[in-house]
Every structure is written in C-alpha cells, then in structure tokens.
Design a protein around this motif. Structure first.
Motif, PDB file in Angstrom:
ATOM      1  N   GLU A 165     -18.358 -11.844 -57.705  1.00 13.45           N
ATOM      2  CA  GLU A 165     -17.684 -12.473 -58.857  1.00 13.45           C
ATOM      3  C   GLU A 165     -18.709 -13.108 -59.801  1.00 13.45           C
ATOM      4  N   GLN A 166     -19.688 -13.785 -59.193  1.00  9.76           N
ATOM      5  CA  GLN A 166     -20.708 -14.466 -60.018  1.00  9.76           C
ATOM      6  C   GLN A 166     -21.561 -13.454 -60.785  1.00  9.76           C
ATOM      7  N   ILE A 167     -21.878 -12.328 -60.124  1.00  6.18           N
ATOM      8  CA  ILE A 167     -22.693 -11.300 -60.790  1.00  6.18           C
ATOM      9  C   ILE A 167     -21.942 -10.777 -62.016  1.00  6.18           C
ATOM     10  N   ASN A 168     -20.654 -10.523 -61.840  1.00  6.32           N
ATOM     11  CA  ASN A 168     -19.886  -9.971 -62.954  1.00  6.32           C
ATOM     12  C   ASN A 168     -19.720 -10.973 -64.094  1.00  6.32           C
ATOM     13  N   LYS A 169     -19.720 -12.248 -63.745  1.00  7.97           N
ATOM     14  CA  LYS A 169     -19.591 -13.268 -64.784  1.00  7.97           C
ATOM     15  C   LYS A 169     -20.915 -13.525 -65.512  1.00  7.97           C
ATOM     16  N   PHE A 170     -22.016 -13.663 -64.736  1.00  8.19           N
ATOM     17  CA  PHE A 170     -23.283 -14.109 -65.338  1.00  8.19           C
ATOM     18  C   PHE A 170     -24.246 -12.961 -65.640  1.00  8.19           C
ATOM     19  N   LYS A 171     -23.936 -11.780 -65.149  1.00  8.96           N
ATOM     20  CA  LYS A 171     -24.719 -10.569 -65.432  1.00  8.96           C
ATOM     21  C   LYS A 171     -26.243 -10.787 -65.347  1.00  8.96           C
ATOM     22  N   PRO A 172     -26.724 -11.172 -64.156  1.00 11.71           N
ATOM     23  CA  PRO A 172     -28.176 -11.407 -64.005  1.00 11.71           C
ATOM     24  C   PRO A 172     -28.952 -10.090 -63.989  1.00 11.71           C
ATOM     25  N   MET A 173     -30.264 -10.171 -64.200  1.00 12.04           N
ATOM     26  CA  MET A 173     -31.112  -8.971 -64.091  1.00 12.04           C
ATOM     27  C   MET A 173     -31.179  -8.517 -62.635  1.00 12.04           C
ATOM     28  N   VAL A 174     -31.265  -9.524 -61.745  1.00 13.48           N
ATOM     29  CA  VAL A 174     -31.454  -9.233 -60.328  1.00 13.48           C
ATOM     30  C   VAL A 174     -30.464 -10.076 -59.505  1.00 13.48           C
ATOM     31  N   ALA A 175     -29.936  -9.478 -58.451  1.00 11.15           N
ATOM     32  CA  ALA A 175     -29.121 -10.235 -57.499  1.00 11.15           C
ATOM     33  C   ALA A 175     -29.634  -9.916 -56.104  1.00 11.15           C
ATOM     34  N   GLY A 176     -29.451 -10.843 -55.184  1.00 15.40           N
ATOM     35  CA  GLY A 176     -29.940 -10.624 -53.825  1.00 15.40           C
ATOM     36  C   GLY A 176     -28.978 -11.186 -52.807  1.00 15.40           C
ATOM     37  N   ILE A 177     -28.868 -10.488 -51.703  1.00 11.74           N
ATOM     38  CA  ILE A 177     -28.060 -10.995 -50.585  1.00 11.74           C
ATOM     39  C   ILE A 177     -28.793 -10.609 -49.304  1.00 11.74           C
ATOM     40  N   THR A 178     -29.118 -11.597 -48.485  1.00 14.14           N
ATOM     41  CA  THR A 178     -29.988 -11.303 -47.341  1.00 14.14           C
ATOM     42  C   THR A 178     -29.248 -10.573 -46.215  1.00 14.14           C
ATOM     43  N   ASN A 179     -27.987 -10.904 -46.031  1.00 15.46           N
ATOM     44  CA  ASN A 179     -27.233 -10.280 -44.942  1.00 15.46           C
ATOM     45  C   ASN A 179     -26.609  -8.958 -45.403  1.00 15.46           C
ATOM     46  N   PRO A 180     -27.051  -7.814 -44.851  1.00 15.16           N
ATOM     47  CA  PRO A 180     -26.579  -6.515 -45.343  1.00 15.16           C
ATOM     48  C   PRO A 180     -25.062  -6.338 -45.200  1.00 15.16           C
ATOM     49  N   GLU A 181     -24.469  -6.986 -44.189  1.00 19.11           N
ATOM     50  CA  GLU A 181     -23.005  -6.870 -44.034  1.00 19.11           C
ATOM     51  C   GLU A 181     -22.269  -7.509 -45.210  1.00 19.11           C
ATOM     52  N   GLY A 182     -22.801  -8.634 -45.656  1.00 16.50           N
ATOM     53  CA  GLY A 182     -22.205  -9.314 -46.820  1.00 16.50           C
ATOM     54  C   GLY A 182     -22.276  -8.433 -48.055  1.00 16.50           C
ATOM     55  N   ALA A 183     -23.342  -7.628 -48.129  1.00 13.04           N
ATOM     56  CA  ALA A 183     -23.549  -6.767 -49.306  1.00 13.04           C
ATOM     57  C   ALA A 183     -22.428  -5.748 -49.451  1.00 13.04           C
ATOM     58  N   LEU A 184     -21.765  -5.406 -48.342  1.00 16.95           N
ATOM     59  CA  LEU A 184     -20.697  -4.395 -48.399  1.00 16.95           C
ATOM     60  C   LEU A 184     -19.533  -4.848 -49.291  1.00 16.95           C
ATOM     61  N   LYS A 185     -19.448  -6.159 -49.497  1.00 18.71           N
ATOM     62  CA  LYS A 185     -18.363  -6.712 -50.334  1.00 18.71           C
ATOM     63  C   LYS A 185     -18.631  -6.478 -51.830  1.00 18.71           C
ATOM     64  N   ILE A 186     -19.853  -6.091 -52.145  1.00 22.21           N
ATOM     65  CA  ILE A 186     -20.196  -5.919 -53.568  1.00 22.21           C
ATOM     66  C   ILE A 186     -19.923  -4.460 -53.943  1.00 22.21           C
ATOM     67  N   LYS A 187     -18.806  -4.237 -54.643  1.00 26.93           N
ATOM     68  CA  LYS A 187     -18.355  -2.860 -54.906  1.00 26.93           C
ATOM     69  C   LYS A 187     -18.933  -2.295 -56.202  1.00 26.93           C
ATOM     70  N   SER A 188     -19.123  -3.181 -57.190  1.00 29.96           N
ATOM     71  CA  SER A 188     -19.637  -2.666 -58.469  1.00 29.96           C
ATOM     72  C   SER A 188     -20.618  -3.667 -59.058  1.00 29.96           C
ATOM     73  N   LEU A 189     -21.518  -3.150 -59.889  1.00 30.76           N
ATOM     74  CA  LEU A 189     -22.544  -4.001 -60.497  1.00 30.76           C
ATOM     75  C   LEU A 189     -22.589  -3.725 -61.995  1.00 30.76           C
ATOM     76  N   PRO A 190     -22.821  -4.771 -62.810  1.00 28.37           N
ATOM     77  CA  PRO A 190     -23.059  -4.503 -64.223  1.00 28.37           C
ATOM     78  C   PRO A 190     -24.309  -3.626 -64.354  1.00 28.37           C
ATOM     79  N   LYS A 191     -24.410  -2.844 -65.440  1.00 23.10           N
ATOM     80  CA  LYS A 191     -25.522  -1.867 -65.498  1.00 23.10           C
ATOM     81  C   LYS A 191     -26.899  -2.532 -65.544  1.00 23.10           C
ATOM     82  N   GLN A 192     -26.965  -3.797 -66.013  1.00 23.97           N
ATOM     83  CA  GLN A 192     -28.293  -4.438 -66.107  1.00 23.97           C
ATOM     84  C   GLN A 192     -28.728  -5.085 -64.794  1.00 23.97           C
ATOM     85  N   THR A 193     -27.876  -5.091 -63.764  1.00 22.01           N
ATOM     86  CA  THR A 193     -28.219  -5.817 -62.525  1.00 22.01           C
ATOM     87  C   THR A 193     -28.740  -4.888 -61.429  1.00 22.01           C
ATOM     88  N   THR A 194     -29.892  -5.282 -60.863  1.00 27.50           N
ATOM     89  CA  THR A 194     -30.423  -4.588 -59.686  1.00 27.50           C
ATOM     90  C   THR A 194     -30.132  -5.461 -58.472  1.00 27.50           C
TER      91      THR A 194
END
Ligand code: NDP
Ligand code: MG
Length: 382
Positions: free
Chosen positions: A44-73
C-alpha cells in the motif's frame, strides 16, 4: 525537496514519518521504503509514495506484493535493507528495530548522509565505531528518540557544547505501580499497556523493564560524547519533560511537550526550521510534574544495562542482543516477565569482552542470542 530513504516504514515510527511526509508533500519525497515482513502494508505504501526502491527482508512477506509502480525496483532478502540506503537520498531515516539497523547506519555514515536515527540498538551495540565513522565521512546523526532529541535541542542542536550533566527522564513504564511481588505473573498484554506512549511491542516491553532507559543511557553516551557519570536518570511519570541538560552554572534547560513522537520525528526532518505538528499544545495550568529516583529493585534490567555500559567493549552489544531475544520469548508467552533479566544476565556472564570491531559485534550479538536460546531450551530459570 528533501529525499528520504525510510527503513522500517511499516513500524510505529515509520508510519509516523510517512504522516509527516503527507503533511508537507512539497517539502519531502520518499525515495525508498523498507520493512521486514509486512508485505501487505508495504505494498500500500509503495503504491502511495512511489519510491525508486523498496525492500522487504522476509521473502514470504514479499509474496503479498502483487504489483509495483513502474519506477519502483523491489529487493527481497537479507540485503534489501542496504539496497534501500540509497545514494540519491538526502536523509536516511533508520526506524527499524534491533541490531539489524547497525549495518544500515554504517552504510549511511560511509555515504556521508544525514541519518535521522530512531534505532537505538545500532548505537548501543556499535556507537564506538559509528560515531568516529560519521565524523570521518562528514555524516550527521540526528537523534529521533524523544529524550535524545530533547537533549540535542537543550544543547542548542550543538553536540559539542560542554555541559555538566544530562538529566534523562523516564516514565517508569507500564508496571511502575505494580507491586514487585506481582511482577512474576505479569503477561505481555499487561506490560504492553504503556501509560503515555503508543510504540512498537519491543520498545514498550523495554520501557516496562527500564532496559529501554539503560539502552538510552548508552545511546546518550555516544551521541553526546560523555561518560556514564554525566548522565542521571530521573523518573518523571507524566512524560512532559523529555530530558534536560544542566550546565556548569547549574542552569538547567529542559524540553517540554505533550508526549508524542511527532515532534522529534518531524524536527529531525525540518531542522533547523520548525513547522506545525499534530502535537497538542501544553496547558500549564493542567500540569503537575513530579520526579522520583529509580527503584533499582524493580528494574534489574536497568542495572544490567548500566553494568554493561561501565564495562564497555562489546558488552552493550551483548546486552542488547540477549534482550531482543528474551523480549521476543516473553512476547510469545514462553518466559515470565521477571525472567527477561535472568536470561540477559546469564548471557552477559557467558560473553567474553572484546574490542569493538564490526566483526566482533556481529559475533557477540549472535553469541548472546544463542546463549539465551540455549538457556531457554534447557529451561534454566523455570
Ligand atoms: P516497530 O516494531 O513498530 O517497527 C519496526 C520496523 O522495523 C517495522 O517496519 C519492521 O518491519 C522493520 N524491521 C524489523 N526488522 C527488520 C529487518 N531485519 N529489515 C528491515 N526492516 C525490519 O518498532 P518501533 O517503530 O516502535 O521502533 C523502531 C525503532 O525506534 C526501535 O529501535 C525503537 O527502540 C526506536 N524508538 C521507537 C519509539 C516509538 O515511539 N515507537 C520511540 C523511540 C525510539 P515489519 O513491520 O515488516 O516487521
Ligand atoms: Mg526514548
């Protein structure tokens, strides 16, 4: 426009940093966001703030991230945190909890950045290498912890100003009025009911045991370059005075406000300017401010922290690492409240002190954690 790299964006402090950014959208831009496992909120935060980079250390948590703005890695796994310490950022806001913050702080120092530092564990464990590194690379560390922000403000934001002593205030935590004989039966939900502040779980337990104040004493020693005997802890249950500095002429400068992290968080970002916050104005006619000595029988963790501070070397790192594990065990209902101190003490007795290097800190942190886990498996204090 100030560009902010925010580490620990899904936590209590991190969410409040984002509120400041939303309050002043023409002043601040989020360039990176990082958390541990809360992929839902991060998404939710990524979609709101559209950062250049996002990170999540726990790979299982990453599964919740379904889509990314085009500028975010997006980065996942252990190194996600360091990927978020972006060269493009003007400020690295370190709001993760625990020892994991140290590597990010070191990286921020090496980049010569302004580091808004909420993560006290990084300084407790590694202040001896962090502070010289910041100096060497021209990095600035701005304290966010409310007491340290207060002290910094009382020093006129000049950490080189000479002073006689720091008066570090403490609320006494959720259990300050619980009879000592009943502390053994205290549950996590009892200890999580902090009278004045709403914070993450780990720090709220640390407030109850006053380990938090012990960690803050060590944090202050590093931030304000002073010895243990120049810091006096004062119980101030109302949390209106956030700390004080006494000067050589016995003049005391205090910083006061309603208990909210909004002020120290926002001031770390707007310094040297001040802007309106959500903090309530103080009404002095409603205030009644009281002060007490620390009852050391009630707070053995505080005593352990002072002893580790006195010993120096890697002992504060061991203290903090052992405490992180013991607090997790308590939060999970696996050990008693009063056993937190027993496990930390046990780990400290096993640790051999060493000079502070990054490798020695990583080793000691791991060793102290292992000591607590082994003792727990052996049910040492049951
Ligand atoms: P929370 O537990 O609420 O939040 C911790 C944040 O750190 C979360 O975003 C969490 O992600 C993230 N995180 C944890 N481990 C990692 C990791 N390995 N890699 C990346 N991100 C990680 O803590 P608080 O906000 O309460 O506290 C943060 C720090 O600020 C602590 O050091 C605390 O002592 C200090 N502090 C806090 C105050 C407060 O009012 N809360 C006051 C003064 C200081 P996830 O949500 O995914 O787990
Ligand atoms: Mg504090």
């Amino acid at each position: 426009m100030k560009k902010i790299a925010l580490l620990g964006c899904t936590g209590s402090i991190g969410k409040q940093v984002l509120q400041v950014v939303e309050r002043y959208p023409d002043q601040f831009k989020i360039v990176s966001l990082c958390c541990n496992s809360n992929g839902q909120l991060l998404s939710e935060q990524i979609n709101k703030f559209k950062p250049m980079v996002a990170g999540i250390t726990n790979p299982e948590g990453a599964l919740k991230i379904k889509s990314l703005p085009k500028q975010t890695t997006l980065y996942t796994g252990e190194n996600a945190l360091l990927h978020c310490v972006l060269p493009e950022a003007d400020v690295i806001f370190v709001a993760v909890v625990g020892f994991c913050g140290l590597s990010a702080v070191i990286q921020g120092c090496k980049m010569g950045k302004v580091i808004a530092l909420a993560n006290k564990e990084a300084l407790v464990a590694g202040g001896e290498i962090v502070m010289p590194l910041a100096k060497e690379h021209g990095a600035t560390i701005i304290p966010v912890d409310s007491e340290h922000s207060a002290i910094w403000q009382c020093l006129g934001e000049n950490t080189n100003k000479p002073f006689k002593q720091i008066l570090l205030t403490a609320s006494g935590g959720a259990l300050r009025n619980t009879p000592i004989s009943e502390l053994e039966k205290v549950t996590a939900s009892d200890a999580l009911k902090h009278p004045n502040w709403l914070m993450g779980a780990k720090i709220t337990i640390d407030c109850a045991t006053m380990m938090n104040k012990g960690l803050e004493v060590i944090e202050a020693m590093h931030l304000f370059n002073c010895s243990l005997d120049k810091i006096k802890v004062v119980i101030h249950p109302q949390s209106i005075i956030h700390s004080m500095v006494e000067y050589t002429d016995n003049a005391v400068i205090a910083q006061l406000s309603a208990p909210t992290m909004d002020i120290p968080i926002q001031y770390a970002l707007t310094y040297p300017n001040r802007k309106p916050t959500s903090a309530k104005q103080l009404n002095f006619f409603d205030l009644s401010l009281t002060f007490n000595q620390v009852d050391t029988n009630r707070y053995p963790c505080f005593e352990l922290a002072l002893a580790a501070a006195k010993e120096g070397g890697v002992m504060p790192c061991a203290l903090s690492g052992a405490n992180e594990v013991a607090v997790q065990l308590f939060l999970q209902g696996k050990i008693k409240y009063t056993q937190i101190a027993s496990y930390v003490k046990f780990a400290l007795e096993k640790v051999v002190n060493m000079p502070v290097t990054y490798q020695n800190l990583v080793y000691t942190d791991g060793f102290a954690r292992e000591c607590v886990m082994l003792a727990f498996k052996e049910k040492k204090f049951d």
